[in-house]
Design an enzyme around this catalytic site. Structure first.
Site, PDB file in Angstrom:
ATOM      1  N   GLY A 688      -9.298 -22.274   3.082  1.00 38.29           N
ATOM      2  CA  GLY A 688     -10.497 -21.861   3.790  1.00 38.29           C
ATOM      3  C   GLY A 688     -11.715 -22.623   3.297  1.00 38.29           C
ATOM      4  N   GLY A 690     -15.058 -21.533   4.900  1.00 40.33           N
ATOM      5  CA  GLY A 690     -16.223 -20.847   5.461  1.00 40.33           C
ATOM      6  C   GLY A 690     -17.164 -20.238   4.445  1.00 40.33           C
ATOM      7  N   GLU A 691     -16.668 -19.911   3.249  1.00 41.48           N
ATOM      8  CA  GLU A 691     -17.541 -19.314   2.239  1.00 41.48           C
ATOM      9  C   GLU A 691     -17.930 -20.309   1.149  1.00 41.48           C
ATOM     10  OE1 GLU A 691     -16.061 -15.524   0.923  1.00 41.48           O
ATOM     11  OE2 GLU A 691     -15.899 -14.773   2.961  1.00 41.48           O
TER      12      GLU A 691
END
Length: 731
Positions: A688, A690-691
């Protein structure tokens, strides 16, 4: 399917679709206004009524009485469900604050009634006629009072860890830093409000809502409403922003369900904006202490990070220490996280919970240490880059880590060599200019995720999973994964999301969604490939699927000849992953100019160089990263939920008083992906991202302001009132 060993070479290493910049499949629907968001699902249930939530007017105490007569007689009113007439609903594993019922008030704007009427305006007007009498109680609203300035390690932390002898090593270090930092409460401030349409069919409940985690919410509603979760359907195909605020069931869903039962017809609730801030969740404020001891060559010998936050139950606070054990080496370490009880609205997950405020402190502390050492801040981070093994965890290997490369390539791209080493020494007319840097770390977990794929007799592939798209691009990356695995054109794939009738996915949260859900779709597609192979008579695991054909040993089969087939599977993740720390890394850079006369700060450019495994769709991944950078800039410069410590509520509970950055605030952003591969993560070797985009940029901005002005402010947000009187004298 179980992912039980690091991935070897596979079809994604020769991908034609995965890893390519692809316009969002849902984009045309959204820009044309045709994407059906929760409050706009006018066609899903006939004869919808409107609900208006009434929030408590005190933060702590008890409801003496509620006069409902005038409201019940008001035009258009169908039903009123009031706390004084309803036993408290149950709780769930996913929320801490009481959501409705009974006379006890635990926080300001706690839902105490819902008014159901024929129109939105009638519900709102009738709600204003309810007269509530309260008995005020004493509440605790000030984190500073429950998190004193004394060394935090003297109090019992809820979580703590010490490696080596931190106190002795710190005391003996030739160069020491000991500073405190504070971050305020923050709001998610997403554009789409919490919204739900609820309808009952006998004992069965359907909620068309805006929620990031479908299965969590279905189970939570079952617990809260004391009913069998199998009788609940949750449907959330489009979400207009969540940032963690929509991970869990909130009062819009609960009150819509109760209102619909009382009114005996479907009820729609779109939570009014002021309740978004006090009724729902927020990011907790923190108070942090950083102590770092180093040798004169910059090598850290002792690092201590202690953190205080508060929450409504005195548990599950904002653990700002999460990144500190992962980023930098050092033999002697102290981590302590304390959570106090506060009578403010519930604090809960907001994009990179813990890491966002943690980076705001740790990465400024690293710059302050660099100054004490007379060392370049980029070089200090590189010297202390923890590589190979997690510090203090000899049995935990780092799966793939390229932080040093992020920092070096970022420094070169950004022109770091032109940064003035002496603060407040670069001036262009009225502007003081400066540059700042920060490292970024965000964990990259994975969760079990399932999907169903259906091959129609017309050659279309339909993907069904309860995964959600919160603006992240899930529709597109899942379609890319399915098309790549099945060897089909992207145009032949249709993705359907967000319905609890579909297989359970990882959902959107914790930076696990993209990596986990694509792995789940891959698992389902592999099952479909095997069904096709069995039907047509070839070994699907050995065959190559491309262009609608399967080929093996010189033979070829048209996969459409297998006819209509359906396969379902989940990807689970094996025990071997426990031997690894799987993370994402970034080098963040920012340049600012500060008005020497007014103290106003402007960000002129930002850069993120990211190490996050295979990037599934660089186009949408870039949007995720620059969105995180904007949020981090807001945390650094403007965002602050102001607690009225007399009455216990967030006073600026609207988008006029809660200031978030806009386009003009950040004119130039650049995002670079290393596009490395992490075979420990998933079969796609992706993680991931997105953060990761929010972890570090705020500290880079803070460091740039210091470089521009020579003024260090350690209390966020860095508003000009905190340094205006200390600006360099104007010649």
């Amino acid at each position: 399917m179980e992912f039980n060993a690091p991935a070897g070479e596979n079809l994604f290493d020769r991908s034609k679709i995965v890893g390519k910049s692809t316009p969002r499949i849902d984009g045309p629907l959204k820009v044309s206004g045709r994407a059906p968001y929760a409050a706009e699902r006018h066609d899903v249930a006939a004869n919808q009524a409107y609900g208006w939530i009434v929030g408590a007017g005190i933060a702590k105490g008890r409801i003496r009485s509620m006069d409902l007569d005038d409201a019940r007689r008001a035009p258009g009113v169908i039903a009123i469900v009031a706390a004084t007439e309803h036993e408290p609903v149950a709780s769930s594993d996913f929320n801490y604050a009481p959501l409705f019922g009974g006379r006890e008030v635990s926080h300001y704007h706690q839902a105490i009634a819902v008014v159901v009427a024929e129109t939105f305006e009638q519900a709102r007007a009738a709600a204003g006629l309810i007269r509530t009498s309260y008995a005020n109680g004493d509440g605790s609203f000030d984190l500073a009072k429950v998190a004193p300035g004394a060394p935090l390690a003297s109090d019992r932390p809820s979580d703590s860890a010490e490696i080596g002898d931190f106190e002795s090593a710190f005391a003996a270090a030739p160069v020491k830093l000991d500073e405190r930092y504070t971050t305020p409460d923050e709001a998610h401030a997403m554009m789409e409000p919490f919204a739900t349409i609820a309808a009952w069919d006998g004992p069965k409940l359907t909620v068309w809502t805006s929620n990031q985690m479908i299965e969590w919410s279905r189970q939570a509603l079952g617990s809260i409403l004391k009913m069998d979760a199998d009788n609940i359907r949750v449907d959330s195909p489009y979400i207009g922003g969540g940032f963690g605020g929509k991970l869990f069931v909130r009062s819009d869903a609960v009150m819509a369900a109760l209102g619909a039962k009382a009114a005996k017809r479907p009820v729609k609730i779109a939570m009014q904006r002021p309740l978004m801030f006090n009724n729902a969740t927020h990011r907790h404020a923190t108070r942090q202490r950083l102590r770092i001891g180093a040798e004169r060559d910059g090598r850290i010998v002792a690092i201590g990070h202690e953190n205080w936050s508060g929450n409504i139950t005195g548990e599950a606070g904002e653990n700002a220490t999460l990144q500190t054990p992962k980023l930098y080496a050092g033999a002697n370490r102290l981590i302590a996280n304390h959570v106090a009880q506060l009578d403010l609205p519930e604090g809960n997950a907001m994009r990179a919970p813990g890491e966002l405020p943690g980076h705001l402190a740790l990465e400024v502390a690293m710059d302050e240490l660099a100054e004490k050492l007379g060392m370049d801040p980029v070089e200090l981070r590189i010297v202390n880059d923890a590589q190979g093994m997690v510090p203090g965890e000899p049995d935990t290997k780092i799966s793939d880590r390229n932080l040093t490369r992020c920092l070096r390539e970022g420094a070169e791209r950004f022109g770091w060599s032109k940064r003035p080493a002496r603060p407040a020494s670069a001036r262009q007319g009225r502007w003081l200019t400066g540059m700042g840097v920060a490292a970024g770390y965000r964990a990259a977990p994975t969760m079990k995720s399932g999907a169903r794929v259906r091959m129609t007799d017309r050659g279309q592939l339909i993907v069904e999973t309860d995964m959600t798209d919160i603006g992240t691009g899930s529709y597109t990356i899942l379609a890319q994964t399915a098309a790549e695995t099945m060897g089909l054109p992207l145009s032949t794939v249709r993705v359907e999301l967000g319905d609890s009738g579909y297989p359970v996915s990882a959902g959107s949260g914790g930076q696990w969604g993209a990596a986990s859900s694509t792995a789940g779709v891959y698992a389902a597609c592999v099952a479909l490939r095997r069904m096709i192979g069995e039907k047509l008579g070839f070994d699907a695991d050995a065959a190559t699927f491309d262009g609608g054909q399967a080929t093996l040993d010189g033979e070829s089969w048209a996969i459409g000849d297998a006819g209509a087939l359906t396969a379902e599977d989940s990807m689970t993740f094996g025990e071997f992953k426990k031997d690894y720390d799987v993370g994402t890394y970034a080098g963040h850079f920012a340049e600012v100019k500060v008005d020497a006369y007014t103290g106003e700060t402007y960000i002129t450019r930002m850069l993120a160089v990211c190490d996050a495994g295979r990037i599934l769709n660089p186009l949408s991944a870039r949007s995720q990263v620059i969105g995180g950078m904007v949020m981090a800039a807001g945390a650094a410069l403007t965002e602050d939920l102001h607690v009225d410590k007399r009455f216990g509520f967030f006073a600026n509970h609207d988008l006029a008083g809660y200031e978030v950055p806009v386009h003009a605030d950040i004119p130039h952003q650049e995002c670079v992906f290393l596009d490395t591969l992490d075979p420990v993560s998933t079969p796609l070797k992706a993680k991931g991202v997105g953060e990761l985009g929010i972890c570090g940029p705020g500290a880079a901005v803070a460091n740039a302001i210091y470089n521009a002005t020579g003024i260090r402010v350690r209390d966020y947000p860095l508003t000009l009132d905190k340094y205006l009187d200390r600006l360099p004298a104007i010649a």
